[in-house]
Motif scaffolding. Structure first.
Motif, mmCIF file in Angstrom:
data_model
loop_
_atom_site.group_PDB
_atom_site.id
_atom_site.type_symbol
_atom_site.label_atom_id
_atom_site.label_comp_id
_atom_site.label_asym_id
_atom_site.label_seq_id
_atom_site.Cartn_x
_atom_site.Cartn_y
_atom_site.Cartn_z
ATOM 1 N N ASP A 51 32.163 15.255 37.033
ATOM 2 C CA ASP A 51 33.267 15.455 37.977
ATOM 3 C C ASP A 51 34.615 15.177 37.329
ATOM 4 O OD1 ASP A 51 31.751 15.905 40.591
ATOM 5 O OD2 ASP A 51 30.846 14.054 39.852
ATOM 6 N N LEU A 52 34.605 14.471 36.192
ATOM 7 C CA LEU A 52 35.831 14.140 35.458
ATOM 8 C C LEU A 52 35.463 13.868 34.004
ATOM 9 C CD1 LEU A 52 38.938 13.350 35.653
ATOM 10 C CD2 LEU A 52 38.134 10.992 35.902
ATOM 11 N N ILE A 53 36.353 14.241 33.083
ATOM 12 C CA ILE A 53 36.124 13.988 31.664
ATOM 13 C C ILE A 53 37.273 13.151 31.116
ATOM 14 C CG2 ILE A 53 35.833 14.998 29.378
ATOM 15 C CD1 ILE A 53 34.748 17.505 30.716
ATOM 16 N N VAL A 67 38.199 20.919 22.389
ATOM 17 C CA VAL A 67 37.202 20.750 23.457
ATOM 18 C C VAL A 67 37.785 21.200 24.789
ATOM 19 C CG1 VAL A 67 35.835 19.086 24.762
ATOM 20 C CG2 VAL A 67 36.022 18.861 22.282
ATOM 21 N N CYS A 68 38.989 20.741 25.081
ATOM 22 C CA CYS A 68 39.643 21.117 26.336
ATOM 23 C C CYS A 68 39.857 22.617 26.404
ATOM 24 C CB CYS A 68 40.978 20.379 26.460
ATOM 25 S SG CYS A 68 41.801 20.611 28.053
ATOM 26 N N ARG A 69 40.281 23.220 25.297
ATOM 27 C CA ARG A 69 40.518 24.664 25.262
ATOM 28 C C ARG A 69 39.239 25.428 25.615
ATOM 29 N NH1 ARG A 69 42.301 24.771 20.651
ATOM 30 N NH2 ARG A 69 44.542 24.800 21.097
ATOM 31 N N ARG A 70 38.135 24.998 25.034
ATOM 32 C CA ARG A 70 36.864 25.680 25.299
ATOM 33 C C ARG A 70 36.402 25.489 26.743
ATOM 34 N NH1 ARG A 70 33.021 25.383 19.895
ATOM 35 N NH2 ARG A 70 34.688 25.738 18.348
ATOM 36 N N LEU A 71 36.604 24.300 27.246
ATOM 37 C CA LEU A 71 36.235 24.042 28.644
ATOM 38 C C LEU A 71 37.028 24.919 29.598
ATOM 39 C CD1 LEU A 71 36.015 20.139 28.584
ATOM 40 C CD2 LEU A 71 34.101 21.718 28.875
ATOM 41 N N LYS A 72 38.328 25.029 29.365
ATOM 42 C CA LYS A 72 39.190 25.782 30.261
ATOM 43 C C LYS A 72 39.008 27.299 30.109
ATOM 44 C CE LYS A 72 40.768 22.094 32.019
ATOM 45 N NZ LYS A 72 40.335 21.702 33.388
ATOM 46 N N ASN A 73 38.456 27.736 28.984
ATOM 47 C CA ASN A 73 38.211 29.165 28.782
ATOM 48 C C ASN A 73 36.872 29.615 29.366
ATOM 49 O OD1 ASN A 73 40.634 29.709 27.500
ATOM 50 N ND2 ASN A 73 39.817 29.367 25.447
ATOM 51 N N ASP A 74 36.076 28.657 29.805
ATOM 52 C CA ASP A 74 34.773 28.968 30.404
ATOM 53 C C ASP A 74 34.892 28.855 31.924
ATOM 54 O OD1 ASP A 74 32.181 29.121 31.326
ATOM 55 O OD2 ASP A 74 31.346 27.831 29.766
ATOM 56 N N PRO A 75 34.669 29.946 32.656
ATOM 57 C CA PRO A 75 34.802 29.896 34.121
ATOM 58 C C PRO A 75 33.912 28.844 34.787
ATOM 59 C CG PRO A 75 34.617 32.173 33.362
ATOM 60 C CD PRO A 75 34.315 31.296 32.179
ATOM 61 N N LEU A 76 32.799 28.508 34.150
ATOM 62 C CA LEU A 76 31.869 27.541 34.731
ATOM 63 C C LEU A 76 32.352 26.098 34.595
ATOM 64 C CD1 LEU A 76 28.452 29.044 33.528
ATOM 65 C CD2 LEU A 76 29.573 29.328 35.746
ATOM 66 N N THR A 77 33.287 25.853 33.681
ATOM 67 C CA THR A 77 33.766 24.485 33.462
ATOM 68 C C THR A 77 35.284 24.360 33.586
ATOM 69 O OG1 THR A 77 33.891 24.889 31.060
ATOM 70 C CG2 THR A 77 31.841 23.969 31.922
ATOM 71 N N ALA A 78 35.955 25.460 33.860
ATOM 72 C CA ALA A 78 37.425 25.468 33.849
ATOM 73 C C ALA A 78 38.042 24.527 34.873
ATOM 74 C CB ALA A 78 37.936 26.891 34.076
ATOM 75 N N ASP A 79 37.342 24.277 35.971
ATOM 76 C CA ASP A 79 37.947 23.456 37.021
ATOM 77 C C ASP A 79 37.591 21.971 36.919
ATOM 78 O OD1 ASP A 79 35.298 23.824 37.653
ATOM 79 O OD2 ASP A 79 35.627 24.032 39.809
ATOM 80 N N LEU A 100 47.135 23.031 27.904
ATOM 81 C CA LEU A 100 45.717 23.388 27.818
ATOM 82 C C LEU A 100 44.984 23.180 29.137
ATOM 83 C CD1 LEU A 100 44.831 21.914 24.309
ATOM 84 C CD2 LEU A 100 44.935 24.327 24.937
ATOM 85 N N GLY A 101 45.615 22.474 30.077
ATOM 86 C CA GLY A 101 45.006 22.303 31.393
ATOM 87 C C GLY A 101 44.616 20.885 31.739
ATOM 88 N N ALA A 102 44.952 19.904 30.893
ATOM 89 C CA ALA A 102 44.650 18.506 31.226
ATOM 90 C C ALA A 102 45.458 18.072 32.448
ATOM 91 C CB ALA A 102 44.972 17.600 30.040
ATOM 92 N N HIS A 122 42.099 10.934 40.441
ATOM 93 C CA HIS A 122 41.695 12.299 40.100
ATOM 94 C C HIS A 122 40.343 12.666 40.710
ATOM 95 C CE1 HIS A 122 45.143 13.062 37.627
ATOM 96 N NE2 HIS A 122 44.926 11.967 36.921
ATOM 97 N N LEU A 123 39.440 11.700 40.820
ATOM 98 C CA LEU A 123 38.166 11.978 41.482
ATOM 99 C C LEU A 123 38.363 12.222 42.976
ATOM 100 C CD1 LEU A 123 35.713 9.471 39.756
ATOM 101 C CD2 LEU A 123 35.738 11.968 39.555
ATOM 102 N N THR A 124 39.274 11.468 43.582
ATOM 103 C CA THR A 124 39.581 11.675 45.002
ATOM 104 C C THR A 124 40.153 13.067 45.224
ATOM 105 O OG1 THR A 124 40.007 9.315 45.344
ATOM 106 C CG2 THR A 124 40.923 10.839 46.967
ATOM 107 N N ASN A 125 41.056 13.484 44.344
ATOM 108 C CA ASN A 125 41.632 14.825 44.451
ATOM 109 C C ASN A 125 40.562 15.902 44.276
ATOM 110 O OD1 ASN A 125 44.168 13.732 44.824
ATOM 111 N ND2 ASN A 125 44.793 13.960 42.695
ATOM 112 N N THR A 126 39.665 15.688 43.313
ATOM 113 C CA THR A 126 38.607 16.659 43.055
ATOM 114 C C THR A 126 37.675 16.788 44.253
ATOM 115 O OG1 THR A 126 38.641 16.222 40.670
ATOM 116 C CG2 THR A 126 36.648 17.211 41.564
ATOM 117 N N LEU A 127 37.288 15.646 44.825
ATOM 118 C CA LEU A 127 36.392 15.665 45.974
ATOM 119 C C LEU A 127 37.066 16.322 47.174
ATOM 120 C CD1 LEU A 127 33.668 14.906 47.120
ATOM 121 C CD2 LEU A 127 34.584 12.648 47.702
ATOM 122 N N ALA A 128 38.358 16.027 47.380
ATOM 123 C CA ALA A 128 39.090 16.635 48.491
ATOM 124 C C ALA A 128 39.160 18.151 48.334
ATOM 125 C CB ALA A 128 40.499 16.042 48.576
ATOM 126 N N LYS A 129 39.342 18.597 47.101
ATOM 127 C CA LYS A 129 39.392 20.035 46.825
ATOM 128 C C LYS A 129 38.055 20.693 47.136
ATOM 129 C CE LYS A 129 40.345 23.362 43.127
ATOM 130 N NZ LYS A 129 40.701 23.532 41.687
#
Length: 223
Positions: A51-53, A67-79, A100-102, A122-129
């Motif tokens: 849920d957070l890295i 690492v961040c670039r690759r994560l954000k370029n993959d639709p399955l991990t971009a969010d 890069l999206g951090a 950030h976890l609270t924001n992610t869960l709310a989203k």
């Protein structure tokens, strides 16, 4: 209050003591996964989505930026939200990370209370989203269901009125049914024309087909 105890935090750092400090600070509140290099981080994300890295920048081989670039370029991990861990305090490095999206930075040496606060935020924001997305999906499903019900009601109403018209005047009733078919055939033909292709999709054609008899029914004076 949101329950964050089932959230998973992936800690990525090539220095064992940093991993131990972050794990000790967070493992009483969250599930913790660990990776000691960039490739290990990507493999861990593929095995189990966190849920957070918390991601160190300076690592041998693949650094945190890559690492961040690759994560954000993959639709399955971009969010997945990424918080960089760094001993650097240069604005250019921070700018690169945000580009890069951090979502945030944590600077070494760690201040444990700050780490816990930032992770919780950030976890609270992610869960709310996620909750909001789920609610939107439910509303969208309800809207589609309601639209189908209204469409069915309209179709049944038109068929009943056409049947009534046919009972009063068989010739008129037949004309109403033929009109519906004429409209569908014409619309199906025109949807391939550049002038109408952007407008005549299947949903619009179906609506035109179902609505076509209304004009003629009005003329018949069906009570």
């Amino acid at each position: 209050m949101q329950d964050l105890s089932n959230c998973t935090v992936l800690v990525v750092d090539d220095t064992e003591i940093n991993v131990e400090l972050l794990t000790a600070a967070l493992n009483s509140q969250y599930r913790i996964d660990v990776a000691y290099n960039g490739s290990g981080a990507l493999e861990s994300v593929q095995r189990a989505r966190p849920d957070l890295i918390l991601l160190d920048i300076k690592m041998p081989g693949m650094d945190g930026f890559e690492v961040c670039r690759r994560l954000k370029n993959d639709p399955l991990t971009a969010d997945i939200p990424v918080v960089f861990i760094t001993g650097m305090n240069h604005s250019t490095d921070k700018s690169q990370g945000f580009e890069l999206g951090a979502v945030d930075y944590i600077t070494k040496p760690f201040e444990i209370h700050e780490v816990r606060a930032r992770v919780k935020t950030h976890l609270t924001n992610t869960l709310a989203k996620k909750i909001l997305e789920t609610q939107n999906q439910i509303l969208e499903q309800k809207f589609k269901q309601r639209s189908r019900e209204l469409s069915l009601t309209q179709e049944v109403t038109i068929e009943c009125m056409a049947s009534l018209a046919e009972t009063r005047d068989p010739e008129t009733g037949g004309h109403i049914k033929r009109t519906k078919e004429y409209v569908r055939v014409l619309a199906e033909h025109l949807k391939h024309h550049p002038k109408f292709s952007h407008y005549l999709d299947e949903q619009t054609i179906d609506l035109l087909y179902k609505s076509a008899p209304l004009h003629d029914i009005g003329k018949v004076g069906v009570p």
